[in-house]
Design an enzyme around this catalytic site. Structure first.
Site, PDB file in Angstrom:
ATOM      1  N   LYS A   1      -2.536  -2.004   4.668  1.00  0.00           N
ATOM      2  CA  LYS A   1      -2.157  -0.846   3.840  1.00  0.00           C
ATOM      3  C   LYS A   1      -3.389  -0.134   3.291  1.00  0.00           C
ATOM      4  CE  LYS A   1      -0.769  -1.246  -0.836  1.00  0.00           C
ATOM      5  NZ  LYS A   1      -1.606  -0.324  -1.570  1.00  0.00           N
ATOM      6  N   ASN A   2      -4.293  -0.913   2.690  1.00  0.00           N
ATOM      7  CA  ASN A   2      -5.424  -0.283   2.006  1.00  0.00           C
ATOM      8  C   ASN A   2      -6.437   0.319   2.974  1.00  0.00           C
ATOM      9  OD1 ASN A   2      -4.221  -0.966  -0.341  1.00  0.00           O
ATOM     10  ND2 ASN A   2      -5.700  -2.530  -0.960  1.00  0.00           N
TER      11      ASN A   2
ATOM     12  N   CYS B   1       0.802   1.150  -8.865  1.00  0.00           N
ATOM     13  CA  CYS B   1       1.413   0.044  -9.594  1.00  0.00           C
ATOM     14  C   CYS B   1       0.965   0.041 -11.042  1.00  0.00           C
ATOM     15  CB  CYS B   1       1.014  -1.280  -8.951  1.00  0.00           C
ATOM     16  SG  CYS B   1       2.092  -1.752  -7.622  1.00  0.00           S
TER      17      CYS B   1
ATOM     18  N   ILE C   1     -10.679  -7.502 -12.709  1.00  0.00           N
ATOM     19  CA  ILE C   1     -10.652  -6.137 -12.157  1.00  0.00           C
ATOM     20  C   ILE C   1      -9.661  -5.232 -12.896  1.00  0.00           C
ATOM     21  CG2 ILE C   1     -10.383  -4.737 -10.058  1.00  0.00           C
ATOM     22  CD1 ILE C   1     -12.686  -6.701  -9.844  1.00  0.00           C
TER      23      ILE C   1
ATOM     24  N   ARG D   1      -1.000   5.363  -5.978  1.00  0.00           N
ATOM     25  CA  ARG D   1      -2.387   5.497  -6.417  1.00  0.00           C
ATOM     26  C   ARG D   1      -3.285   6.016  -5.282  1.00  0.00           C
ATOM     27  NH1 ARG D   1      -6.058   5.216 -10.810  1.00  0.00           N
ATOM     28  NH2 ARG D   1      -8.022   4.472  -9.983  1.00  0.00           N
TER      29      ARG D   1
ATOM     30  N   ASP E   1      -5.881  -8.667  -5.594  1.00  0.00           N
ATOM     31  CA  ASP E   1      -4.554  -8.495  -4.992  1.00  0.00           C
ATOM     32  C   ASP E   1      -3.905  -9.822  -4.613  1.00  0.00           C
ATOM     33  OD1 ASP E   1      -4.677  -5.810  -5.343  1.00  0.00           O
ATOM     34  OD2 ASP E   1      -5.129  -5.305  -3.266  1.00  0.00           O
TER      35      ASP E   1
ATOM     36  N   ARG F   1      -5.957   2.181 -15.103  1.00  0.00           N
ATOM     37  CA  ARG F   1      -6.406   2.795 -13.862  1.00  0.00           C
ATOM     38  C   ARG F   1      -6.917   4.230 -14.046  1.00  0.00           C
ATOM     39  NH1 ARG F   1      -3.078   0.235  -8.884  1.00  0.00           N
ATOM     40  NH2 ARG F   1      -5.120   0.245  -8.027  1.00  0.00           N
ATOM     41  N   PRO F   2      -7.993   4.411 -14.795  1.00  0.00           N
ATOM     42  CA  PRO F   2      -8.576   5.743 -14.978  1.00  0.00           C
ATOM     43  C   PRO F   2      -9.237   6.239 -13.685  1.00  0.00           C
ATOM     44  CG  PRO F   2      -9.970   4.090 -16.014  1.00  0.00           C
ATOM     45  CD  PRO F   2      -8.770   3.366 -15.491  1.00  0.00           C
ATOM     46  N   ILE F   3      -9.532   7.535 -13.641  1.00  0.00           N
ATOM     47  CA  ILE F   3     -10.160   8.081 -12.430  1.00  0.00           C
ATOM     48  C   ILE F   3     -11.500   8.740 -12.756  1.00  0.00           C
ATOM     49  CG2 ILE F   3      -7.987   8.349 -11.172  1.00  0.00           C
ATOM     50  CD1 ILE F   3      -8.130  11.360 -11.754  1.00  0.00           C
ATOM     51  N   ASP F   4     -12.080   8.336 -13.901  1.00  0.00           N
ATOM     52  CA  ASP F   4     -13.329   8.963 -14.337  1.00  0.00           C
ATOM     53  C   ASP F   4     -14.453   8.843 -13.310  1.00  0.00           C
ATOM     54  OD1 ASP F   4     -12.972   6.213 -15.031  1.00  0.00           O
ATOM     55  OD2 ASP F   4     -14.834   6.274 -16.177  1.00  0.00           O
ATOM     56  N   LEU F   5     -14.542   7.720 -12.600  1.00  0.00           N
ATOM     57  CA  LEU F   5     -15.639   7.533 -11.638  1.00  0.00           C
ATOM     58  C   LEU F   5     -15.495   8.501 -10.464  1.00  0.00           C
ATOM     59  CD1 LEU F   5     -15.727   3.614 -11.565  1.00  0.00           C
ATOM     60  CD2 LEU F   5     -17.201   5.155 -12.875  1.00  0.00           C
TER      61      LEU F   5
ATOM     62  N   ARG G   1       6.413  -1.575  -0.631  1.00  0.00           N
ATOM     63  CA  ARG G   1       5.274  -0.637  -0.634  1.00  0.00           C
ATOM     64  C   ARG G   1       4.134  -1.172   0.219  1.00  0.00           C
ATOM     65  NH1 ARG G   1       2.669   0.215  -5.840  1.00  0.00           N
ATOM     66  NH2 ARG G   1       1.298   1.145  -4.320  1.00  0.00           N
TER      67      ARG G   1
HETATM   68  C1  UD1 Z   1      -8.097  -0.514  -4.537  1.00  0.00           C
HETATM   69  C2  UD1 Z   1      -6.909  -1.094  -3.809  1.00  0.00           C
HETATM   70  C3  UD1 Z   1      -6.227  -2.146  -4.657  1.00  0.00           C
HETATM   71  C4  UD1 Z   1      -7.241  -3.199  -5.075  1.00  0.00           C
HETATM   72  C5  UD1 Z   1      -8.458  -2.557  -5.732  1.00  0.00           C
HETATM   73  C6  UD1 Z   1      -9.569  -3.549  -6.044  1.00  0.00           C
HETATM   74  C7  UD1 Z   1      -6.116   0.715  -2.407  1.00  0.00           C
HETATM   75  C8  UD1 Z   1      -5.034   1.665  -2.117  1.00  0.00           C
HETATM   76  N1  UD1 Z   1      -5.977  -0.033  -3.520  1.00  0.00           N
HETATM   77  O1  UD1 Z   1      -7.604   0.115  -5.718  1.00  0.00           O
HETATM   78  O2  UD1 Z   1      -5.194  -2.750  -3.866  1.00  0.00           O
HETATM   79  O3  UD1 Z   1      -6.620  -4.064  -6.004  1.00  0.00           O
HETATM   80  O4  UD1 Z   1      -9.006  -1.561  -4.859  1.00  0.00           O
HETATM   81  O5  UD1 Z   1      -9.942  -4.227  -4.899  1.00  0.00           O
HETATM   82  O6  UD1 Z   1      -7.070   0.578  -1.658  1.00  0.00           O
HETATM   83  N2  UD1 Z   1     -11.873   2.233 -12.402  1.00  0.00           N
HETATM   84  C9  UD1 Z   1     -12.289   3.015 -13.437  1.00  0.00           C
HETATM   85  N3  UD1 Z   1     -12.508   4.345 -13.200  1.00  0.00           N
HETATM   86  C10 UD1 Z   1     -12.322   4.896 -11.962  1.00  0.00           C
HETATM   87  C11 UD1 Z   1     -11.908   4.082 -10.900  1.00  0.00           C
HETATM   88  C12 UD1 Z   1     -11.682   2.735 -11.152  1.00  0.00           C
HETATM   89  O7  UD1 Z   1     -12.468   2.551 -14.573  1.00  0.00           O
HETATM   90  O8  UD1 Z   1     -12.542   6.093 -11.805  1.00  0.00           O
HETATM   91  C13 UD1 Z   1     -11.591   0.817 -12.675  1.00  0.00           C
HETATM   92  C14 UD1 Z   1     -10.107   0.492 -12.463  1.00  0.00           C
HETATM   93  O9  UD1 Z   1      -9.351   0.806 -13.614  1.00  0.00           O
HETATM   94  C15 UD1 Z   1     -10.140  -0.981 -12.191  1.00  0.00           C
HETATM   95  C16 UD1 Z   1     -11.435  -1.142 -11.382  1.00  0.00           C
HETATM   96  O10 UD1 Z   1     -12.232   0.005 -11.690  1.00  0.00           O
HETATM   97  O11 UD1 Z   1     -10.225  -1.693 -13.379  1.00  0.00           O
HETATM   98  C17 UD1 Z   1     -11.229  -1.274  -9.883  1.00  0.00           C
HETATM   99  O12 UD1 Z   1     -10.670  -0.096  -9.392  1.00  0.00           O
HETATM  100  P1  UD1 Z   1     -10.882   0.415  -7.894  1.00  0.00           P
HETATM  101  O13 UD1 Z   1     -11.894  -0.428  -7.211  1.00  0.00           O
HETATM  102  O14 UD1 Z   1     -11.130   1.887  -7.971  1.00  0.00           O
HETATM  103  O15 UD1 Z   1      -9.468   0.127  -7.272  1.00  0.00           O
HETATM  104  P2  UD1 Z   1      -8.523   1.138  -6.521  1.00  0.00           P
HETATM  105  O16 UD1 Z   1      -9.294   1.965  -5.560  1.00  0.00           O
HETATM  106  O17 UD1 Z   1      -7.627   1.804  -7.499  1.00  0.00           O
END
Ligand code: UD1
Length: 417
Positions: free
Chosen positions: A22-23, A116, A327, A92, A305, A121-125, A398
């Site tokens: 999936k990922n 989920c 995480i 997501r 996961d 799960r912020p998107i600031d990065l 999913r």
């Molecule tokens: C992806 C995977 C998910 C997996 C995760 C970690 C997909 C579709 N999903 O999720 O199954 O559990 O990697 O291996 O591929 N964070 C921030 N700011 C940001 C982005 C992330 O603070 O802008 C934090 C998140 O809240 C979290 C951590 O970084 O605590 C890891 O997030 P990230 O590696 O981005 O995971 P996803 O890409 O969402």
């Protein structure tokens, strides 16, 4: 098909072919937007997140057709850059459409992406990295508006190796003007798969698979045929299912090269494991050993996961385990449901649980509230004595094509209702 019924307590015996990842599939499907031609994406899992991504791509003007051996996607006539579909808020990984559409059209309007409920799960990065490439963001009435007059390569250092942010930078950078040097990139194999797909389409990316990527922008991309690799998380779920229930199973095509930390823990819990080009063979005693101290971490560490699945197995293991989630916050939602099955789990702060293994879990009616927690309940069900009903299975679908069929192939007594 909302519930799964399991008659547990039977050792597993059988083999199952592991579905596509999936990922890995989701960002590759988003990346087809960057090509002016058609691609055939083979071995895509038939799961609801992929159906949702296909529907988003169609909404953007792609012509998409499921074939027996994959999905053909032609993005040559994409004109829209607005995704208003409700699927965005439920998935997501629709977030990787952000980087792909910025690359393709220079602008995007989308709902705030969901996924989920496992933390804030912020998107600031994602936003900070894309801003460095010349993207301006605005939030208006719950919508995210992104625009780049000129999308330019940049030197980006991610303070945390976010998988999604790494993928978004790669997606935006391949068509940007100039080179992008990305440091602190996520090492997860799904990032490498995305780079491999883009390279097949003609992109120039150096360092794929490592923490520093050099993406040379500005190349026109062509279409290609590409196969999605097997899902390491699905393979890990069934592997721990066998560790929990005992028996011996063969996980055909399981990507063991990407599963080092997972295989080590499975061995610590009593599994005997053999890997070959064909997959993973595992043999397990009737009761697992405790997991000891498990700590989730970015790849190559133990994957978050699979944390819930290990928690379920540890609940009936011989001894005490300590599980730390580093995480995502709020990823212990399954604890409450496991307790209904007789698990003895104490929360020690927000990110650690202590699991005291009980002799046997007992069947119960439990509710799945998110994807991986739901799969963990199915695993608990095959280990437990008596009948377990897992409700809320739409979350499991999913990410798992057909968990009932797969577990049945492994000898478990499972039906969907
Ligand atoms: C992806 C995977 C998910 C997996 C995760 C970690 C997909 C579709 N999903 O999720 O199954 O559990 O990697 O291996 O591929 N964070 C921030 N700011 C940001 C982005 C992330 O603070 O802008 C934090 C998140 O809240 C979290 C951590 O970084 O605590 C890891 O997030 P990230 O590696 O981005 O995971 P996803 O890409 O969402």
């Amino acid at each position: 098909m909302d519930s799964i019924l399991i008659q547990g307590g039977v050792a597993l015996q059988g083999k199952v072919r592991i579905q596509g990842s999936k990922n890995a599939a989701l960002p590759v499907l988003a990346a087809t937007l960057l090509t002016g031609e058609g691609s055939l994406i083979k071995n895509c899992p038939r799961i609801s997140d992929v159906y949702a991504m296909v529907s988003l791509l169609k909404g953007l003007g792609c012509s998409v057709c499921w074939q027996e051996n994959g999905i053909s996607i032609d993005a040559s006539s994409v004109q829209r850059c607005e995704i208003g579909d409700r699927a965005v808020t439920g998935m997501r990984s629709s977030l990787c459409l952000l980087g792909a559409l910025i690359g393709r059209c220079g602008r995007v309007v989308m709902e705030h992406p969901g996924g989920c409920v496992i933390g804030r799960r912020p998107i600031d990065l994602h936003l900070a990295a894309l801003e460095q490439m010349g993207v301006a963001f605005q939030e208006e009435g719950g919508k995210l508006r992104a625009e780049a007059d000129r999308l330019c390569g940049a030197h980006i250092v991610l303070p945390f190796p976010s998988v999604g942010a790494t993928e978004n930078v790669v997606l935006a950078a391949v068509l940007a003007e100039g080179d992008t040097l990305l440091e602190g990139a996520a090492l997860e194999p799904e990032v490498e798969t995305l780079c491999r797909y883009l390279k097949c389409c003609g992109a120039r990316i150096e360092g794929a698979g490592g923490g520093t990527l050099l993406i040379r922008g500005g190349r026109r991309l062509c279409g290609t045929e590409f196969a999605i690799p097997a899902d390491r998380i699905v393979a890990g779920t069934y592997l721990f299912g066998c560790i929990g229930a005992g028996g011996s199973v063969f996980l055909e095509e399981a990507p063991w090269q990407e599963m080092g930390a997972v295989l080590r823990l499975a061995e610590d819990m009593g599994g005997r494991i053999c890997t070959s080009r064909e997959g993973i063979y595992v043999q397990a005693p009737c009761r697992p050993a405790a997991a000891g101290c498990v700590r989730t971490a970015p790849y190559p560490g133990f994957p978050t996961d699979l944390q819930s699945v290990v928690l379920a197995v540890a609940a009936a293991a011989d001894g005490e385990s300590l599980i730390r989630e580093t995480i995502f916050e709020n990823r212990f939602r399954v604890v409450e449901e496991l307790r209904r099955m007789g698990a003895v789990i104490e929360e020690e702060g927000v990110d650690v649980v202590r699991v005291r293994g009980t002799e046997r879990l007992r069947g119960a009616r439990v509710e799945s509230r998110e994807l991986r927690g739901g799969a963990a309940l199915a695993v608990a069900g095959i280990m437990a004595q008596g009948e377990t009903a897992v409700t809320g299975c739409q979350y499991i679908y999913r990410g798992y094509e057909n968990i009932c069929r797969d577990l049945r192939e492994l000898g478990a007594r499972v039906t969907s209702a």
